[in-house]
Design an enzyme around this catalytic site. Sequence first.
Site, mmCIF file in Angstrom:
data_model
loop_
_atom_site.group_PDB
_atom_site.id
_atom_site.type_symbol
_atom_site.label_atom_id
_atom_site.label_comp_id
_atom_site.label_asym_id
_atom_site.label_seq_id
_atom_site.Cartn_x
_atom_site.Cartn_y
_atom_site.Cartn_z
ATOM 1 N N GLU A 79 49.911 47.363 -117.979
ATOM 2 C CA GLU A 79 50.550 46.016 -117.584
ATOM 3 C C GLU A 79 50.845 45.369 -119.092
ATOM 4 O O GLU A 79 50.914 44.278 -118.933
ATOM 5 C CB GLU A 79 49.369 45.194 -116.754
ATOM 6 C CG GLU A 79 47.934 45.339 -117.561
ATOM 7 C CD GLU A 79 46.872 44.683 -116.693
ATOM 8 O OE1 GLU A 79 46.950 43.343 -116.707
ATOM 9 O OE2 GLU A 79 45.962 45.115 -115.779
ATOM 10 N N CYS A 111 45.022 46.664 -113.611
ATOM 11 C CA CYS A 111 44.357 47.935 -114.032
ATOM 12 C C CYS A 111 44.161 48.948 -113.038
ATOM 13 O O CYS A 111 43.529 50.096 -113.508
ATOM 14 C CB CYS A 111 42.958 47.373 -114.355
ATOM 15 S SG CYS A 111 42.750 45.892 -115.499
ATOM 16 N N HIS A 233 35.578 50.842 -113.089
ATOM 17 C CA HIS A 233 36.597 50.329 -113.774
ATOM 18 C C HIS A 233 35.762 49.136 -114.891
ATOM 19 O O HIS A 233 35.071 48.418 -114.291
ATOM 20 C CB HIS A 233 37.802 49.494 -112.967
ATOM 21 C CG HIS A 233 38.437 48.450 -113.690
ATOM 22 N ND1 HIS A 233 39.277 48.535 -115.225
ATOM 23 C CD2 HIS A 233 38.547 47.060 -113.716
ATOM 24 C CE1 HIS A 233 39.881 47.479 -115.703
ATOM 25 N NE2 HIS A 233 39.377 46.613 -114.834
#
Length: 390
Positions: A79, A111, A233
């Site tokens: 990103e 993400c 994550h």
Amino acid sequence: MRIGIDKIGFYAPHFFVDMEKLAEARGVDPAKYTIGIGQEKMAVAPITQDAVTLAANAALRIIDEEDLAKIDLVIFGTESGIDNSKSGAVYVHDLLGIQEHARCIELKQACYGATAGIQLAKGHVALNPESRVLVLGSDISRYGIGTAGEVTQGAGAVAMIISAEPRILALENESSYLTADVMDFWRPIYSETAFVDGKYSNEQYIAFFLNTWEEFKAKYGATLSDFEAICFHLPYTKMGLKALREVLDEGSESDRERLLAHYQTSTIYNKIVGNIYTGSLYLSLLSLLELSHDLKAGDKIGLFSYGSGAVGEFFAGTLQDGFKEALAAAEHGKLFAGRKEVTVKEYEEIFSHVLPVDGSNIELDVESDPATICIEGMEDNKRIYLNKTR
């Protein structure tokens, strides 16, 4: 046929700032950053590094001549893209010298991009068992100096070779995923920094984890006892812990102790790098695999991927015989040991030193950057990249 991660490598810039010193400079109790958020150091990218160079430097640590000849698909999850048209994968393909008969694409979903890349790579290898796919997750997290999100900045990249009969982690076909249109985090095209609704984003992260975990259990009859560890994550290291705690009561005391212990090991690298967006889950996996002393072949690892906006996925992989020998732990240890601490003032100066956006040409000092691959400058609105080994 097993398909999964055959190699995995990581790269971070050579600068970092200490989070206790950053907290003091911001008039914040250091414990808020180191305990409340769970971060110790934050990687700082110099002007000679961007998402492309970080990804290429990560890949350099794992690829060999055979990989260069067999990779026929490069997938770049980011990103922090540097062009609205041309993919970062094309630059990396050239910088590494991958054979020309390859597809190169860039994926974007916050993400989640690298996870999407892995799932696409699995399908490609299933149809082409001799192929190898290079999947990259590379980002520079920028919220701005003095902002609420500053503590969750970072920079780095993870590179993975996805292949048949992988040496590290065979990815299972079992998976559950979820999409919902939420505005918890976003970065408009015109903005160099991201916007985030922190409290809402935390809530959505946990909600997506619980939803995908419940779906995974319902589809496959899974329980916590099936997993030796679960990696998350990690926009910051306390985030995954908040999610994990939501389900620990489903397991036995042994399950709780095991999962919490492995969780702490999986956060060690992330604590000293910061948030690297698309690569964060896989940096957590790398931390677990390289630093844990009691994992063994056959252990099942759960993985939760979350990309704001939002897409989430829970999936799993099984560790392979000899997986430790296929890791680059010593190389990554040298990388971390060789980094240089900068003061808060120096970090602010580095953060503010950006490439021109008005068409100006610029030549950069690449000798001050120890990385093999750097940005050499800009000319005619084009970034000029340098591989120092050529």
